[in-house]
Design a protein around this motif. Structure first.
Motif, PDB file in Angstrom:
ATOM      1  N   ALA A  66      29.958  -7.047  32.465  1.00 18.50           N
ATOM      2  CA  ALA A  66      28.859  -6.167  32.858  1.00 18.50           C
ATOM      3  C   ALA A  66      29.380  -5.103  33.821  1.00 18.50           C
ATOM      4  O   ALA A  66      30.331  -5.307  34.573  1.00 18.50           O
ATOM      5  CB  ALA A  66      27.753  -6.991  33.520  1.00 18.50           C
ATOM      6  N   GLY A  67      28.753  -3.958  33.782  1.00 13.23           N
ATOM      7  CA  GLY A  67      29.176  -2.869  34.661  1.00 13.23           C
ATOM      8  C   GLY A  67      28.794  -1.509  34.109  1.00 13.23           C
ATOM      9  O   GLY A  67      28.057  -1.394  33.120  1.00 13.23           O
ATOM     10  N   LEU A  68      29.312  -0.450  34.767  1.00  9.52           N
ATOM     11  CA  LEU A  68      29.079   0.930  34.351  1.00  9.52           C
ATOM     12  C   LEU A  68      30.360   1.485  33.743  1.00  9.52           C
ATOM     13  O   LEU A  68      31.445   1.384  34.344  1.00  9.52           O
ATOM     14  CB  LEU A  68      28.646   1.791  35.546  1.00  9.52           C
ATOM     15  CG  LEU A  68      27.336   1.371  36.234  1.00  9.52           C
ATOM     16  CD1 LEU A  68      27.078   2.253  37.445  1.00  9.52           C
ATOM     17  CD2 LEU A  68      26.169   1.440  35.258  1.00  9.52           C
ATOM     18  N   TYR A  69      30.246   2.099  32.564  1.00  4.01           N
ATOM     19  CA  TYR A  69      31.416   2.604  31.837  1.00  4.01           C
ATOM     20  C   TYR A  69      31.180   4.057  31.417  1.00  4.01           C
ATOM     21  O   TYR A  69      30.064   4.430  31.049  1.00  4.01           O
ATOM     22  CB  TYR A  69      31.690   1.751  30.597  1.00  4.01           C
ATOM     23  CG  TYR A  69      32.012   0.304  30.909  1.00  4.01           C
ATOM     24  CD1 TYR A  69      33.315  -0.098  31.133  1.00  4.01           C
ATOM     25  CD2 TYR A  69      31.005  -0.652  30.979  1.00  4.01           C
ATOM     26  CE1 TYR A  69      33.624  -1.427  31.416  1.00  4.01           C
ATOM     27  CE2 TYR A  69      31.290  -1.972  31.260  1.00  4.01           C
ATOM     28  CZ  TYR A  69      32.605  -2.351  31.483  1.00  4.01           C
ATOM     29  OH  TYR A  69      32.888  -3.676  31.770  1.00  4.01           O
ATOM     30  N   ASP A  70      32.279   4.859  31.495  1.00  2.96           N
ATOM     31  CA  ASP A  70      32.263   6.242  30.995  1.00  2.96           C
ATOM     32  C   ASP A  70      32.905   6.237  29.613  1.00  2.96           C
ATOM     33  O   ASP A  70      34.121   6.017  29.475  1.00  2.96           O
ATOM     34  CB  ASP A  70      33.044   7.176  31.922  1.00  2.96           C
ATOM     35  CG  ASP A  70      32.377   7.310  33.287  1.00  2.96           C
ATOM     36  OD1 ASP A  70      31.168   7.031  33.373  1.00  2.96           O
ATOM     37  OD2 ASP A  70      33.060   7.705  34.254  1.00  2.96           O
ATOM     38  N   VAL A  71      32.084   6.478  28.601  1.00  3.01           N
ATOM     39  CA  VAL A  71      32.565   6.478  27.215  1.00  3.01           C
ATOM     40  C   VAL A  71      32.775   7.923  26.773  1.00  3.01           C
ATOM     41  O   VAL A  71      31.862   8.748  26.887  1.00  3.01           O
ATOM     42  CB  VAL A  71      31.568   5.764  26.282  1.00  3.01           C
ATOM     43  CG1 VAL A  71      32.078   5.775  24.847  1.00  3.01           C
ATOM     44  CG2 VAL A  71      31.320   4.336  26.755  1.00  3.01           C
ATOM     45  N   SER A  72      33.992   8.214  26.279  1.00  2.00           N
ATOM     46  CA  SER A  72      34.336   9.582  25.896  1.00  2.00           C
ATOM     47  C   SER A  72      34.787   9.643  24.440  1.00  2.00           C
ATOM     48  O   SER A  72      35.430   8.722  23.925  1.00  2.00           O
ATOM     49  CB  SER A  72      35.454  10.144  26.784  1.00  2.00           C
ATOM     50  OG  SER A  72      35.043  10.194  28.134  1.00  2.00           O
ATOM     51  N   LEU A  73      34.462  10.784  23.810  1.00  5.98           N
ATOM     52  CA  LEU A  73      34.923  11.084  22.452  1.00  5.98           C
ATOM     53  C   LEU A  73      35.655  12.416  22.499  1.00  5.98           C
ATOM     54  O   LEU A  73      35.098  13.441  22.909  1.00  5.98           O
ATOM     55  CB  LEU A  73      33.739  11.165  21.483  1.00  5.98           C
ATOM     56  CG  LEU A  73      34.051  11.735  20.093  1.00  5.98           C
ATOM     57  CD1 LEU A  73      35.057  10.846  19.371  1.00  5.98           C
ATOM     58  CD2 LEU A  73      32.766  11.876  19.277  1.00  5.98           C
ATOM     59  N   ILE A  74      36.937  12.389  22.066  1.00 10.27           N
ATOM     60  CA  ILE A  74      37.763  13.602  22.037  1.00 10.27           C
ATOM     61  C   ILE A  74      38.022  13.960  20.578  1.00 10.27           C
ATOM     62  O   ILE A  74      38.628  13.179  19.834  1.00 10.27           O
ATOM     63  CB  ILE A  74      39.096  13.389  22.772  1.00 10.27           C
ATOM     64  CG1 ILE A  74      38.841  12.948  24.207  1.00 10.27           C
ATOM     65  CG2 ILE A  74      39.930  14.659  22.750  1.00 10.27           C
ATOM     66  CD1 ILE A  74      40.092  12.548  24.957  1.00 10.27           C
ATOM     67  N   CYS A  75      37.558  15.146  20.175  1.00 10.82           N
ATOM     68  CA  CYS A  75      37.760  15.624  18.803  1.00 10.82           C
ATOM     69  C   CYS A  75      38.751  16.780  18.808  1.00 10.82           C
ATOM     70  O   CYS A  75      38.700  17.649  19.677  1.00 10.82           O
ATOM     71  CB  CYS A  75      36.440  16.081  18.182  1.00 10.82           C
ATOM     72  SG  CYS A  75      35.260  14.743  17.940  1.00 10.82           S
ATOM     73  N   THR A  76      39.660  16.778  17.804  1.00  9.28           N
ATOM     74  CA  THR A  76      40.716  17.791  17.709  1.00  9.28           C
ATOM     75  C   THR A  76      40.650  18.458  16.346  1.00  9.28           C
ATOM     76  O   THR A  76      40.489  17.787  15.323  1.00  9.28           O
ATOM     77  CB  THR A  76      42.098  17.153  17.927  1.00  9.28           C
ATOM     78  OG1 THR A  76      42.095  16.442  19.173  1.00  9.28           O
ATOM     79  CG2 THR A  76      43.183  18.209  17.953  1.00  9.28           C
TER      80      THR A  76
ATOM     81  N   ILE B 283      29.554  10.099  27.778  1.00 10.76           N
ATOM     82  CA  ILE B 283      28.371   9.459  28.353  1.00 10.76           C
ATOM     83  C   ILE B 283      28.822   8.778  29.638  1.00 10.76           C
ATOM     84  O   ILE B 283      29.683   7.896  29.620  1.00 10.76           O
ATOM     85  CB  ILE B 283      27.747   8.439  27.392  1.00 10.76           C
ATOM     86  CG1 ILE B 283      27.166   9.149  26.163  1.00 10.76           C
ATOM     87  CG2 ILE B 283      26.661   7.637  28.096  1.00 10.76           C
ATOM     88  CD1 ILE B 283      26.538   8.212  25.159  1.00 10.76           C
ATOM     89  N   ILE B 284      28.275   9.231  30.743  1.00  7.77           N
ATOM     90  CA  ILE B 284      28.697   8.729  32.052  1.00  7.77           C
ATOM     91  C   ILE B 284      27.797   7.564  32.487  1.00  7.77           C
ATOM     92  O   ILE B 284      26.581   7.601  32.302  1.00  7.77           O
ATOM     93  CB  ILE B 284      28.667   9.867  33.091  1.00  7.77           C
ATOM     94  CG1 ILE B 284      29.629  11.000  32.663  1.00  7.77           C
ATOM     95  CG2 ILE B 284      29.054   9.361  34.477  1.00  7.77           C
ATOM     96  CD1 ILE B 284      29.580  12.207  33.569  1.00  7.77           C
ATOM     97  N   ASN B 285      28.440   6.569  33.047  1.00 10.62           N
ATOM     98  CA  ASN B 285      27.724   5.409  33.614  1.00 10.62           C
ATOM     99  C   ASN B 285      26.863   4.691  32.569  1.00 10.62           C
ATOM    100  O   ASN B 285      25.656   4.443  32.777  1.00 10.62           O
ATOM    101  CB  ASN B 285      26.863   5.841  34.803  1.00 10.62           C
ATOM    102  CG  ASN B 285      27.694   6.309  35.991  1.00 10.62           C
ATOM    103  OD1 ASN B 285      28.847   5.901  36.151  1.00 10.62           O
ATOM    104  ND2 ASN B 285      27.104   7.147  36.820  1.00 10.62           N
ATOM    105  N   LEU B 286      27.488   4.399  31.458  1.00 11.54           N
ATOM    106  CA  LEU B 286      26.795   3.570  30.472  1.00 11.54           C
ATOM    107  C   LEU B 286      26.671   2.152  31.038  1.00 11.54           C
ATOM    108  O   LEU B 286      27.671   1.509  31.355  1.00 11.54           O
ATOM    109  CB  LEU B 286      27.585   3.555  29.157  1.00 11.54           C
ATOM    110  CG  LEU B 286      27.015   2.678  28.052  1.00 11.54           C
ATOM    111  CD1 LEU B 286      25.660   3.215  27.581  1.00 11.54           C
ATOM    112  CD2 LEU B 286      27.994   2.592  26.880  1.00 11.54           C
TER     113      LEU B 286
END
Length: 410
Positions: free
Chosen positions: A274-284, A295-298
């Motif tokens: 459990a916790g807060l997670y920053d999920v990122s998607l990098i497209c090239t 998405i910050i603080n999921l």
């Protein structure tokens, strides 16, 4: 004839005799000869004065005379010497040696060097070596345009700095190919959209100009975007599905913020803590341009707060008409949320499509059996909402859809 007539006749005869050549009388020809001689004399006098002036103003001696011995029958006494005068120029020295005359017979000649010739030669050389400035056509150095860019290929928006390396110029004009311009020597410009731009630099020097053009390529970058189902209700070990909604990309990379990554377009992932997670998607893109969506603080919750609920209900036509049922809690004939940790406060409501409450309960032990107004509820989709607090004071709210269905044999 009278005296007056004779005077007039003599006057006419005088002009005729004056115009007629006669060596014995003064006439027009003698007059012309005297005029020519007088003009020639005046010319010689003027020319002589000009030569004397040039001689007096020039550092070179007017005249140099060198005496040499000439043949003679006279014999000179011993101890008698001939002294020849010496005149010096700025760049010429003449040395005359004393000679002892011991009964020798020599010829003495006198050589006279015209100073005018020396002056003329010197002036000619000076004119050849240094031409007067007023006769020169001074020509300014022509400008030479050139520049370099911090990069010639970039992704939008592209911030590019231009370095002016032009020579012999005092004014600059930049055209960036999108109707934008600048008069700075070394401008920085932002190309906001993708495209191929012809950058032109024009430099000026007086009325002369020079121009150079170079091409800047700006590539479009992808648009990164993704969504998560029920992102406000995620628990430890839940299998979360990520939907990639990005455009104009060639590859993508996910970073879930818990040291786990994925290269799949639509991945699934479960968080172990459990916790807060920053999920990122990098497209090239194919041009190596990239964009990032985050998405910050999921929030991933502890599973002790997890609430389960069925999505369908098949009412028992022989059930209690009140709608409340305490039996067969886990069967498909009764709807009730299921908690991993029993809450301290509990309130359940179920609504039909018109917004009317068809069932409500504050007792976690009672669920809805599908009856409404003392008869089985019609087949339809219903909305439910469950709110309350856990024993540690943490509040909760849970909502969802419920579909009422009947079996064929009912």
């Amino acid at each position: 004839p009278s005296n007056d007539v004779w005077k007039k006749i003599n006057r006419n005869l005088f002009f005729k005799r004056f115009l007629k050549f006669n060596p014995a009388t003064f006439n027009i020809y003698y007059t012309l000869l005297i005029g020519i001689i007088s003009a020639f004399a005046v010319y010689n006098i003027t020319n002589t004065q000009n030569n004397k002036l040039a001689k007096n103003n020039h550092p070179i001696e007017k005249e140099i005379t060198i005496n040499k011995q000439t043949p003679t029958n006279k014999k000179y006494d011993n101890n008698k010497t001939e002294i020849i005068k010496e005149k010096k120029e700025a760049n010429t020295k003449s040395i005359i040696k004393n000679k002892n005359i011991n009964n020798n017979i020599e010829k003495t000649t006198q050589i006279k060097i015209s100073a005018n010739e020396i002056v003329d030669n010197v002036i000619t050389k000076e004119n050849a070596n240094s031409e007067p400035i007023k006769n020169n056509n001074l020509k300014l150095a022509e400008p030479s345009a050139d520049f370099s860019a911090s990069t010639y290929e970039a992704c939008e928006p592209a911030t590019i700095t231009f370095t002016n390396t032009s020579e012999n110029c005092d004014r600059f004009l930049w055209n960036f190919g999108d109707e934008s311009s600048s008069e700075e020597a070394n401008p920085t410009f932002v190309f906001k959209s993708a495209g191929e731009y012809t950058v032109m630099l024009t430099v000026y020097s007086g009325g002369i100009l020079d121009t150079i053009t170079k091409t800047i390529k700006v590539f479009s970058k992808p648009k990164a975007e993704f969504i998560i189902a029920d992102k406000n209700d995620i628990f430890v070990n839940d299998e979360i599905k990520f939907a990639n909604l990005s455009t104009n990309f060639n590859s993508c990379k996910w970073d879930f913020g818990d040291d786990n990554t994925s290269d799949f377009t639509h991945p699934s992932h479960a968080f172990e803590k459990a916790g807060l997670y920053d999920v990122s998607l990098i497209c090239t893109s194919e041009d190596n341009c990239s964009d990032t969506s985050t998405i910050i603080n999921l929030q991933v919750k502890d599973d002790k707060y997890k609430i389960y609920a069925p999505t369908a209900l098949s009412p028992d036509i022989s059930g209690e008409s009140s709608g409340y049922s305490q039996k067969n809690i886990n069967s498909n004939s009764v709807f009730k949320p299921i908690f991993n940790t029993e809450p301290a406060k509990y309130y359940l409501r179920i609504f039909n499509k018109f917004g009317s409450v068809v069932f409500e309960s504050r007792d976690i032990n009672y669920g809805w059996n599908g009856y409404y107004n003392n008869k089985p509820a019609p087949v339809d989709v219903y909305i439910w909402e469950c709110t309350g607090k856990f024993s540690d004071g943490k509040p909760f709210i849970k909502t969802g859809n419920l579909t009422v269905l009947y079996l064929r044999n009912q």
